[in-house]
Design an enzyme around this catalytic site. Structure first.
Site, PDB file in Angstrom:
ATOM      1  N   ASP A  45       1.039  -1.361  -0.082  1.00 29.27           N
ATOM      2  CA  ASP A  45      -0.107   0.050   0.124  1.00 29.27           C
ATOM      3  C   ASP A  45       0.799   1.207  -0.133  1.00 29.27           C
ATOM      4  O   ASP A  45       1.933   1.367   0.825  1.00 29.27           O
ATOM      5  CB  ASP A  45      -0.823   0.188   1.215  1.00 29.27           C
ATOM      6  CG  ASP A  45      -1.832   1.381   1.398  1.00 29.27           C
ATOM      7  OD1 ASP A  45      -2.987   1.104   0.754  1.00 29.27           O
ATOM      8  OD2 ASP A  45      -1.371   2.339   1.834  1.00 29.27           O
ATOM      9  N   TYR A  50       2.938   9.797  -0.359  1.00 27.92           N
ATOM     10  CA  TYR A  50       4.115   9.051   0.536  1.00 27.92           C
ATOM     11  C   TYR A  50       5.441   9.541  -0.219  1.00 27.92           C
ATOM     12  O   TYR A  50       6.406   9.256   0.549  1.00 27.92           O
ATOM     13  CB  TYR A  50       3.842   7.523   0.786  1.00 27.92           C
ATOM     14  CG  TYR A  50       2.595   7.183   1.529  1.00 27.92           C
ATOM     15  CD1 TYR A  50       1.910   8.388   2.040  1.00 27.92           C
ATOM     16  CD2 TYR A  50       2.172   6.163   1.463  1.00 27.92           C
ATOM     17  CE1 TYR A  50       0.680   7.939   2.455  1.00 27.92           C
ATOM     18  CE2 TYR A  50       0.959   5.427   1.983  1.00 27.92           C
ATOM     19  CZ  TYR A  50       0.355   6.534   2.738  1.00 27.92           C
ATOM     20  OH  TYR A  50      -0.876   5.958   3.012  1.00 27.92           O
ATOM     21  N   LYS A  75      -2.737   5.876  -3.989  1.00 29.99           N
ATOM     22  CA  LYS A  75      -4.004   6.639  -3.722  1.00 29.99           C
ATOM     23  C   LYS A  75      -3.550   8.177  -4.403  1.00 29.99           C
ATOM     24  O   LYS A  75      -2.555   8.499  -4.607  1.00 29.99           O
ATOM     25  CB  LYS A  75      -4.189   6.941  -2.438  1.00 29.99           C
ATOM     26  CG  LYS A  75      -4.168   5.742  -1.566  1.00 29.99           C
ATOM     27  CD  LYS A  75      -4.393   5.828  -0.207  1.00 29.99           C
ATOM     28  CE  LYS A  75      -3.761   4.738   0.643  1.00 29.99           C
ATOM     29  NZ  LYS A  75      -2.429   4.475   1.055  1.00 29.99           N
ATOM     30  N   HIS A 106      -7.570   9.520  -1.791  1.00 27.09           N
ATOM     31  CA  HIS A 106      -7.135   9.709  -0.405  1.00 27.09           C
ATOM     32  C   HIS A 106      -7.954  10.106   0.438  1.00 27.09           C
ATOM     33  O   HIS A 106      -7.795   9.818   1.978  1.00 27.09           O
ATOM     34  CB  HIS A 106      -5.899  10.391  -0.434  1.00 27.09           C
ATOM     35  CG  HIS A 106      -4.636   9.683   0.813  1.00 27.09           C
ATOM     36  ND1 HIS A 106      -3.348   9.869   0.486  1.00 27.09           N
ATOM     37  CD2 HIS A 106      -4.851   9.073   1.855  1.00 27.09           C
ATOM     38  CE1 HIS A 106      -2.791   9.149   1.310  1.00 27.09           C
ATOM     39  NE2 HIS A 106      -3.517   8.815   2.212  1.00 27.09           N
TER      40      HIS A 106
HETATM   41  N1  LIG Z   1      -5.442   6.240   3.920  1.00 25.97           N
HETATM   42  C1  LIG Z   1      -4.789   6.939   5.070  1.00 25.97           C
HETATM   43  O1  LIG Z   1      -5.316   7.987   5.243  1.00 25.97           O
HETATM   44  C2  LIG Z   1      -3.905   6.228   5.752  1.00 25.97           C
HETATM   45  C3  LIG Z   1      -3.414   5.091   5.605  1.00 25.97           C
HETATM   46  N2  LIG Z   1      -2.306   4.258   6.023  1.00 25.97           N
HETATM   47  C4  LIG Z   1      -1.765   3.257   5.525  1.00 25.97           C
HETATM   48  O2  LIG Z   1      -1.861   2.033   6.446  1.00 25.97           O
HETATM   49  C5  LIG Z   1      -0.374   1.606   6.706  1.00 25.97           C
HETATM   50  C6  LIG Z   1      -0.336   1.260   8.363  1.00 25.97           C
HETATM   51  O3  LIG Z   1      -0.684   2.328   8.995  1.00 25.97           O
HETATM   52  P1  LIG Z   1       0.242   2.632  10.131  1.00 25.97           P
HETATM   53  O4  LIG Z   1      -0.319   3.754  11.041  1.00 25.97           O
HETATM   54  O5  LIG Z   1       1.827   2.468  10.146  1.00 25.97           O
HETATM   55  O6  LIG Z   1       0.035   1.297  11.141  1.00 25.97           O
HETATM   56  P2  LIG Z   1       0.158   0.625  12.586  1.00 25.97           P
HETATM   57  O7  LIG Z   1      -0.789   1.168  13.530  1.00 25.97           O
HETATM   58  O8  LIG Z   1       0.261  -0.931  12.074  1.00 25.97           O
HETATM   59  O9  LIG Z   1       1.601   0.906  12.947  1.00 25.97           O
HETATM   60  C7  LIG Z   1       2.895   0.335  12.712  1.00 25.97           C
HETATM   61  C8  LIG Z   1       3.762   0.596  13.751  1.00 25.97           C
HETATM   62  O10 LIG Z   1       3.724   0.021  14.787  1.00 25.97           O
HETATM   63  C9  LIG Z   1       4.881  -0.344  15.199  1.00 25.97           C
HETATM   64  N3  LIG Z   1       4.636  -1.493  16.309  1.00 25.97           N
HETATM   65  C10 LIG Z   1       4.599  -2.920  15.971  1.00 25.97           C
HETATM   66  N4  LIG Z   1       4.425  -3.687  17.113  1.00 25.97           N
HETATM   67  C11 LIG Z   1       4.437  -2.639  17.951  1.00 25.97           C
HETATM   68  C12 LIG Z   1       4.727  -2.821  19.476  1.00 25.97           C
HETATM   69  N5  LIG Z   1       4.506  -4.230  20.128  1.00 25.97           N
HETATM   70  N6  LIG Z   1       4.739  -1.867  20.390  1.00 25.97           N
HETATM   71  C13 LIG Z   1       4.904  -0.585  19.737  1.00 25.97           C
HETATM   72  N7  LIG Z   1       4.940  -0.338  18.445  1.00 25.97           N
HETATM   73  C14 LIG Z   1       4.857  -1.514  17.636  1.00 25.97           C
HETATM   74  C15 LIG Z   1       5.680  -0.751  14.141  1.00 25.97           C
HETATM   75  O11 LIG Z   1       7.081  -0.906  14.149  1.00 25.97           O
HETATM   76  C16 LIG Z   1       5.311   0.334  13.074  1.00 25.97           C
HETATM   77  O12 LIG Z   1       6.198   1.594  13.367  1.00 25.97           O
HETATM   78  C17 LIG Z   1       0.552   2.652   6.498  1.00 25.97           C
HETATM   79  O13 LIG Z   1       1.849   2.520   6.002  1.00 25.97           O
HETATM   80  C18 LIG Z   1      -0.316   3.274   5.265  1.00 25.97           C
HETATM   81  O14 LIG Z   1       0.110   2.395   4.124  1.00 25.97           O
HETATM   82  C19 LIG Z   1      -2.029   4.879   7.562  1.00 25.97           C
HETATM   83  C20 LIG Z   1      -2.267   5.955   7.816  1.00 25.97           C
HETATM   84  C21 LIG Z   1      -3.549   6.805   7.130  1.00 25.97           C
HETATM   85  O1  LIG Z   2      -2.012   8.153   4.228  1.00 26.23           O
HETATM   86  C1  LIG Z   2      -1.692   8.751   5.526  1.00 26.23           C
HETATM   87  C2  LIG Z   2      -2.139   9.779   6.060  1.00 26.23           C
HETATM   88  C3  LIG Z   2      -1.812  10.947   4.866  1.00 26.23           C
HETATM   89  C4  LIG Z   2      -0.736  11.779   4.827  1.00 26.23           C
HETATM   90  N1  LIG Z   2      -0.990  12.642   4.012  1.00 26.23           N
HETATM   91  C5  LIG Z   2      -2.195  12.845   3.641  1.00 26.23           C
HETATM   92  C6  LIG Z   2      -3.153  13.182   2.844  1.00 26.23           C
HETATM   93  C7  LIG Z   2      -4.412  12.916   2.569  1.00 26.23           C
HETATM   94  C8  LIG Z   2      -4.729  11.901   3.404  1.00 26.23           C
HETATM   95  C9  LIG Z   2      -4.494  11.455   4.143  1.00 26.23           C
HETATM   96  C10 LIG Z   2      -2.975  11.544   4.283  1.00 26.23           C
END
Ligand SMILES: NC(=O)C1=CN([C@@H]2O[C@H](COP(=O)(O)OP(=O)(O)OC[C@H]3O[C@@H](n4cnc5c(N)ncnc54)[C@H](O)[C@@H]3O)[C@@H](O)[C@H]2O)C=CC1
Ligand SMILES: O=CCc1c[nH]c2ccccc12
Length: 298
Positions: A45, A50, A75, A106
């Site tokens: 993803d 990003y 996205k 997004h």
């Molecule tokens: N569409 C959107 O607006 C968004 C999409 N995303 C997508 O989702 C993916 C995953 O989101 P994240 O917030 O990164 O995911 P997440 O909530 O799974 O967090 C991942 C983090 O948790 C840490 N972790 C794992 N086990 C742990 C533990 N026991 N204690 C403490 N930390 C621990 C990992 O090392 C990593 O840094 C993103 O990389 C992106 O691709 C994320 C945010 C917004």
């Molecule tokens: O996807 C992760 C969070 C994020 C970072 N920049 C943007 C822009 C628009 C929506 C979500 C996000």
């Protein structure tokens, strides 16, 4: 129960766990994606915003995987004022692909107040074969309702989902289930990363000890129990192996209920949600335009 084959409303099957690339610096992305694929991820993803699609593409090239053996989501994030038609071409060029498996808007902020018009641009991309499936991210029920007359129903809504926001998100989950819009859960580990020490810790750690697994695996297994796609990430191979091993971790109904009861005692959406509400600056700008307009009329 192993990871399910999640069938989208367009008939395509998406792998239930995906490796997320948000916040991975460009210089680490290729290695991290290769590690993820090495441990068993077949779903990546990324997003226009990003800034690492080029490096994701380099990793994909290096694996030599057949295109049909990997699921790639990106996205449209509206970077530099791009519209979807331009953004998808840039993303495909960077990824080195002729199509993505899933292309998402997004944030609803990018298309409000003309949500249907923005979605029609996504439908064009689908028609051209540049994205096999199309969907949205961070959409509320009110945003999705604007699309009820669209030719294509979004296949996916990628949203924030973890136990502290579950109760308030339930009406959105129910609406999506009713319309056959599948859910991808991002930031599922927030109870560990952002809110350690909160009420969810107690059941999560107790279940982890009983099952002999790690707390992050319990949180991902909870997402799995909801039939949603799990999106998570790590630069550490052992953590990624634990995420993949969630395929073999099943919670009981009592476990699921205990996590949700504890989650309902936590801070809720207002503490965690970021990408849904109108931007404060946007509102201020709108107010300024309105005042200027009234002055001109006066
Ligand atoms: N569409 C959107 O607006 C968004 C999409 N995303 C997508 O989702 C993916 C995953 O989101 P994240 O917030 O990164 O995911 P997440 O909530 O799974 O967090 C991942 C983090 O948790 C840490 N972790 C794992 N086990 C742990 C533990 N026991 N204690 C403490 N930390 C621990 C990992 O090392 C990593 O840094 C993103 O990389 C992106 O691709 C994320 C945010 C917004
Ligand atoms: O996807 C992760 C969070 C994020 C970072 N920049 C943007 C822009 C628009 C929506 C979500 C996000």
């Amino acid at each position: 129960m192993p990871f399910q084959e999640i069938k989208l409303n367009d008939g395509r099957i998406i792998p239930q766990i995906g490796f997320g690339t948000w916040k991975i610096p460009q210089e680490k992305t290729q290695d991290n994606v290769l590690t993820a694929i090495d441990v068993g991820f077949d779903h990546i993803d990324t997003a226009q915003v990003y800034g690492n699609e080029l490096q994701v593409g380099e990793a994909l090239k290096e694996t030599g995987l057949k295109r049909s053996d990997i699921w790639v989501t990106t996205k449209w994030s509206g970077v530099a004022g791009t519209r979807p038609a331009q953004a998808i071409k840039q993303s495909l060029e960077k990824l080195g692909l002729s199509y993505v498996d899933l292309y998402l808007i997004h944030s609803p902020r990018l298309v409000r107040p003309n949500i249907l018009q923005g979605w029609e641009e996504m439908q064009d991309i689908h028609k051209q074969g540049l994205a096999k499936s199309i969907g949205v991210s961070n959409f509320l029920v009110s945003d999705l309702q604007e699309l009820e007359s669209a030719a294509i129903t979004p296949a996916m809504n990628q949203i924030l989902l973890h136990p502290y926001v579950y109760k308030q998100t339930k009406p959105l989950l129910d609406y999506c289930a009713q319309k056959d819009i599948k859910i991808e859960a991002y930031s599922p580990l927030i109870p560990l990363t952002t809110y350690p020490g909160g009420p969810v810790d107690k059941p999560v750690y107790a279940i982890a000890e009983r099952l002999g697994v790690a707390p992050e695996q319990v949180l991902l297994a909870w997402i799995k129990s909801k039939g949603a796609v799990i999106l998570s990430t790590s630069s550490k191979k052992d953590r990624l192996e634990r995420y993949i091993a969630v395929a073999d971790i099943d919670l009981t109904e009592e476990d699921v209920e205990a996590i949700e009861a504890a989650g309902a005692k936590g801070p809720g959406l207002a503490r965690f949600r970021k990408y849904v509400k109108p931007l404060a600056l946007g509102l201020a700008a709108q107010a300024a335009v309105y005042v200027a307009y009234k002055c001109l009329l006066a």
